[in-house]
Enzyme design. Structure first.
Site, PDB file in Angstrom:
ATOM      1  N   LYS A   1     -15.827  -5.091   3.610  1.00  0.00           N
ATOM      2  CA  LYS A   1     -15.066  -5.760   2.559  1.00  0.00           C
ATOM      3  C   LYS A   1     -16.004  -6.950   1.834  1.00  0.00           C
ATOM      4  CE  LYS A   1     -12.803  -8.947   5.751  1.00  0.00           C
ATOM      5  NZ  LYS A   1     -11.819  -9.964   6.098  1.00  0.00           N
TER       6      LYS A   1
ATOM      7  N   HIS B   1      -8.428  -1.525  -1.419  1.00  0.00           N
ATOM      8  CA  HIS B   1      -7.649  -2.619  -1.665  1.00  0.00           C
ATOM      9  C   HIS B   1      -7.891  -3.809  -2.319  1.00  0.00           C
ATOM     10  CE1 HIS B   1      -5.029  -0.980   1.921  1.00  0.00           C
ATOM     11  NE2 HIS B   1      -6.254  -0.564   2.256  1.00  0.00           N
TER      12      HIS B   1
ATOM     13  N   GLN C   1       1.638 -10.865  -3.899  1.00  0.00           N
ATOM     14  CA  GLN C   1       0.383 -10.494  -4.051  1.00  0.00           C
ATOM     15  C   GLN C   1       0.177  -9.945  -5.302  1.00  0.00           C
ATOM     16  OE1 GLN C   1      -0.149  -7.707  -0.623  1.00  0.00           O
ATOM     17  NE2 GLN C   1      -1.403  -9.295   0.186  1.00  0.00           N
TER      18      GLN C   1
ATOM     19  N   CYS D   1       0.755  -1.225  -0.136  1.00  0.00           N
ATOM     20  CA  CYS D   1       0.144  -0.027   0.160  1.00  0.00           C
ATOM     21  C   CYS D   1       0.773   1.191   0.011  1.00  0.00           C
ATOM     22  CB  CYS D   1      -1.104   0.129   1.223  1.00  0.00           C
ATOM     23  SG  CYS D   1      -1.473  -1.593   1.869  1.00  0.00           S
TER      24      CYS D   1
ATOM     25  N   ARG E   1       6.158 -11.744   5.492  1.00  0.00           N
ATOM     26  CA  ARG E   1       5.431 -11.724   6.645  1.00  0.00           C
ATOM     27  C   ARG E   1       5.961 -12.996   7.469  1.00  0.00           C
ATOM     28  NH1 ARG E   1      -0.781 -10.561   4.632  1.00  0.00           N
ATOM     29  NH2 ARG E   1      -0.075  -8.619   3.443  1.00  0.00           N
TER      30      ARG E   1
ATOM     31  N   ASP F   1      -1.626  -7.493  -6.151  1.00  0.00           N
ATOM     32  CA  ASP F   1      -2.165  -6.500  -5.243  1.00  0.00           C
ATOM     33  C   ASP F   1      -2.504  -5.259  -6.183  1.00  0.00           C
ATOM     34  OD1 ASP F   1      -2.952  -5.383  -2.897  1.00  0.00           O
ATOM     35  OD2 ASP F   1      -0.961  -5.111  -2.095  1.00  0.00           O
TER      36      ASP F   1
ATOM     37  N   HIS G   1      -4.487  -0.919  -5.703  1.00  0.00           N
ATOM     38  CA  HIS G   1      -5.342  -0.229  -4.876  1.00  0.00           C
ATOM     39  C   HIS G   1      -6.047   0.788  -5.818  1.00  0.00           C
ATOM     40  CE1 HIS G   1      -1.938  -1.553  -2.392  1.00  0.00           C
ATOM     41  NE2 HIS G   1      -2.992  -1.500  -1.276  1.00  0.00           N
TER      42      HIS G   1
END
Lengths: 574, 574
Positions: free
Chosen positions: B403, B449, B319, B272, B301, B321, B323
């Site tokens: 979400k 996200h 990911q 992010c 992680r 990912d 945004h």
């Protein structure tokens, strides 16, 4: 004294002294660092009572011209250290340099009111100066050490004639226009943020798209040539970097370890070890060799803050890395393949001039001298079989094997580090990287490390400057911009956009209510290769007026023509 | 007692006690941990004088059948803690559990010679057991705590009828055959090395090629839908993760910081913040919104060693990912776009069954209740406009916004975590992420996200198991293998290979001197979709005999036919 390189260097060095005297006249309390001649000119470092502004440079230049008109002589004297100490009593940096000199007597040059601790040589008189100009200021740590005070540096350029100076200034101006840091902002290509950290790059959509196109091309070309592409993690246990020797020999460029479950982990500085583990994940027969493993692997290396520069010196970068695991008798053929791939890549990106350098065995080396002979002979045989002229750098190889380096010249004639091919006898030994030979025994493989682009960051910077931001059509983030003359042409513009997009082209409409002239100027500033102007006439005839970013005006084209033309340019990578 | 879930659970729990008694008969010194019913069966943890081997399981099962034949009763007693302490005097784990119980009186179940600290309920008699089987052993830390002793766990499955048991065992056997860890080795897809560290994946050329094809498809699809692809660094200053709240709320999953130039840096746990910095790198007008930024971003992680599992629980993963930075009034339309993209992706990879769950505002939340209402209404409107049935999970949203989660069912009916879409009111506030509105003022953006595949690692594991390693043609690392019957057919085989490769297909020749049958078997084991058998007859007729990996025999085809068929399968992603 004469019109050769050594006189040019002497003259530039003297210009540095004259600049120092000018600064002394302007700032009587100035403290002086060092002031050498450099490529194209000179600099001097000063401690001054206030920061310099760009406006100070013409003033200092004016005083320099006055000093030159006064035509003082450069006078050399031999002083004892004791005498020199009193000359430089209020110059702490000179005193520090003085104490580092081993000799009892030191050389001091004086011209006008300025004395310098200096071996020379210098001009005889100030009036011998050629054409010069002060170009910029910069901060510079005393002795390049970040724990020392930051001094102010003034850079000048100097040549024998005004014409030569002007040609150089024109080149500097062109380089400034092409500077990838400037174009990176103007074309919205990338950014570096203090919030993340210096030397760590965020690629914006425009820059990332160019990178992605290069990466896709790179991957397809590698797969076509028998490479397997892999991905390996960015961190791993420190132990493996101890075993490889990196921790011992390369430590100042490594990040500090992290601790996970009581074990130390390191950000990877190179991709070799993951590839070795994949190779070793099963038994390999001589029949399977060569195995070529490639990765666009992002590595992290610590560089001092002072040397970071745009995309060319960074702390995190993606290498277009590959390792070839082969038998000794395969080195030549594999190196031929790598050179051909490198030549193909360089030609694709429009680099026509490059030099190859063969670097051979240094004093200290890993492997046996016989291995070195075989590998070096294989590199030479590869170069010769391709009829490539090369220079030799005797003793310039890495300790682990001989190598071939390629230097690229860009559109402005400047050198960039290009492809590199290195044989490695060290890692196979340290990690016991073996294959089963025809004889049923284990044999160490030979590893060849190679990159053809170097890193995506540096190569991209090079491309931006090489093309001056005007990427060839296949790499342009936007290939065509459609410019409707008035709002009533917008609908047709969007239908053309949709049509060309479905054909796989990157096209957009400038739907702003600006005048056509300024829309065209903006498209040119954005280095968009094609502009499609659409007004009443074009709609009536079912096409568009085609303009090129170079300013060229192709005139009316059908949309079929436009598509054919752009697709042709993409397919030719022209 | 009856044929419902609660009886099944009771029966499984009693089976655990019977297994414990069997172990006690075999190992009189056994110490007992806990032994609950679980999904499909039960387990019990033991401390034993020696490690169990797979051979022990039939023996223990035999004793269990004997205990069942003896048909002892399950007897419950209420004891004081004092009495219980003497019953479990030589059972340290039971004593530890006992001391943790707040009550004065505790429940103890005895059957045969085995007593357990247990609330029940249990069967009345051992003979009530249904069909069961012990399936595997595993190590398990006492109380799941890595600082505690490692016990030995035996897992059993249990059902009411033999038929149900057999159906379940068949399913387990099929799952074992499809296990991505097994297929990962067999098909040479990936490996995890202790030298690098647990949970850190090396993708081999075969696996990496599948990943690359998925990534290329993913990128093209995102670009087509108006996303800009970016790259951001894997490390960054710790400060930004303090500002974001991750350091405070998420610390146990973060790696330990590194130090660079006296500043702390962190491996990024999510993408992010880089995207926010790119967004903020220039002023953004309301007219530019939405801005959709996507990255195949590798994040790290920390997960405890005990929970790591193949590619599904790892420490480093990429990911898919993105945004979306938008205005509040754009949430609905953007969510519709994301759901449509997710549906398209799921359909492409053959997932026909999935469930969507809308998770709404929890007790503690960021943002205003009005913002939550607007966003939740927008999510509902998006789901309804697409006629999607969804479940609601009241209060199940993240603290930063509502979400939508999607659960995928694979070919075996097992659930996988699928796409997720989260509105975020927190980060825009913490980082002052603004756009200039039509009114000329700054307004906070809304961030969405989203991932559609989750992570490349987990999604790839899911695909491997979903397809049982038989990737569809467009994803198969090798699409066709050419099998010459004898050496004299090799030259023609290679000419066919060259021809199909030039057509962009991934083809190889099996040139080994093996019998045809074993070459075909190997190609089937490698899950290669097409086999082209080439002998005298085929060469004479200028084609090949085409076989499918399913075992189907298409018969003679011209090479044109073969090319058309394979290209068709690639283009349809069939």
């Amino acid at each position: 004294m004469g019109n050769n390189d050594s006189w040019l260097e002497t003259m530039r060095h003297s210009a540095a002294h004259i600049m120092a005297e000018a600064v002394l006249r302007l700032f009587p309390d100035a403290k002086f660092g060092i002031g050498p001649a450099i490529e194209d000119g000179f600099y001097y470092d000063f401690e001054l009572p206030r920061p310099l502004t760009p406006d100070d440079l013409p003033a200092i230049e004016g005083i320099m011209r006055q000093i030159i008109a006064e035509d003082g002589a450069f006078v050399q004297r031999e002083l004892t250290k004791e005498e020199a100490r009193s000359v430089f009593a209020d110059q702490p940096y000179k005193l520090e340099l003085l104490e580092d000199l081993p000799e009892d007597h030191v050389s001091v040059f004086t011209q006008g009111m300025f004395a310098d601790l200096c071996r020379g040589p210098h001009a005889d008189h100030a009036a011998q100066m050629g054409a010069f100009k002060l170009v910029r200021t910069a901060g510079a740590y005393w002795r390049g050490d970040e724990s020392q005070p930051m001094l102010q540096r003034i850079y000048g350029v100097a040549f024998e004639t005004e014409d030569e100076l002007q040609a150089h200034l024109d080149k500097l101006a062109e380089a400034a226009k092409r500077d990838h840091r400037k174009l990176g902002r103007d074309l919205d290509l990338f950014s570096i943020h203090d919030e993340i950290g210096p030397g760590l790059v965020c690629w914006h959509p425009n820059g990332a798209l160019v990178r992605q196109l290069i990466e896709d091309f790179w991957k397809a070309e590698h797969q076509r040539r028998g490479y397997g592409i892999v991905y390996t993690p960015h961190i791993g246990k420190l132990d493996q970097w101890k075993q490889s020797g990196h921790w011992e020999f390369y430590r100042e460029n490594l990040y500090s370890p992290m601790e996970v479950d009581g074990r130390q982990y390191l950000l990877k500085p190179m991709n070799c070890l993951g590839h070795i583990l994949i190779f070793r994940s099963r038994l390999r027969s001589y029949r399977e060799l060569p195995i070529r493993m490639a990765e666009l692997g992002t590595v992290y290396r610590y560089e001092r803050g002072g040397v970071l520069y745009g995309l060319t010196r960074v702390r995190g970068f993606t290498q277009d890395d590959a390792h070839i695991f082969c038998r000794q008798d395969q080195i030549r053929e594999e190196v031929v393949g790598v050179i051909q791939l490198a030549q193909f890549m360089m030609a694709t990106f429009g680099f026509e001039n490059y030099e190859m350098v063969l670097a051979t065995r240094p004093e200290k080396y890993a492997g046996t001298s016989e291995e070195w002979e075989v590998a070096t002979a294989a590199l030479i045989a590869a170069l010769e079989s391709l009829d490539i002229d090369y220079e030799e750098d005797p003793g310039g190889g890495a300790f682990y094997g001989p190598k071939i380096d390629v230097k690229l010249a860009d559109a402005m004639g400047r050198d960039w580090q290009g492809p590199t091919i290195q044989v490695d006898f060290n890692l196979p030994q340290r990690f016991n990287v073996c294959y089963i030979g025809e004889d049923g025994d284990e044999h160490l493989v030979t590893m060849i490390h190679r990159t053809v682009l170097g890193s995506m960051e540096r190569f991209f910077a090079c491309l931006v400057e090489h093309y001056g931001g005007a990427f060839p059509v296949w790499l342009s983030p936007v290939q065509a911009r459609i410019v409707p003359i008035a709002d009533r042409h917008l609908e047709y513009a969007h239908s053309v956009e949709g049509r060309l997009r479905r054909a796989g082209l990157r096209v957009e409409v400038d739907g702003r209510s600006e005048r056509m002239g300024s829309k065209i100027r903006d498209a040119q500033l954005a280095r968009i290769p094609y502009m499609l102007i659409i007004g009443d006439k074009e709609i009536e005839s079912g096409g568009a007026s085609l303009r090129l970013r170079s300013g060229g005006d192709v005139g009316f084209c059908t949309i079929d023509d436009v598509e054919t033309r752009i697709r042709g340019a993409v397919e030719n990578r022209a």
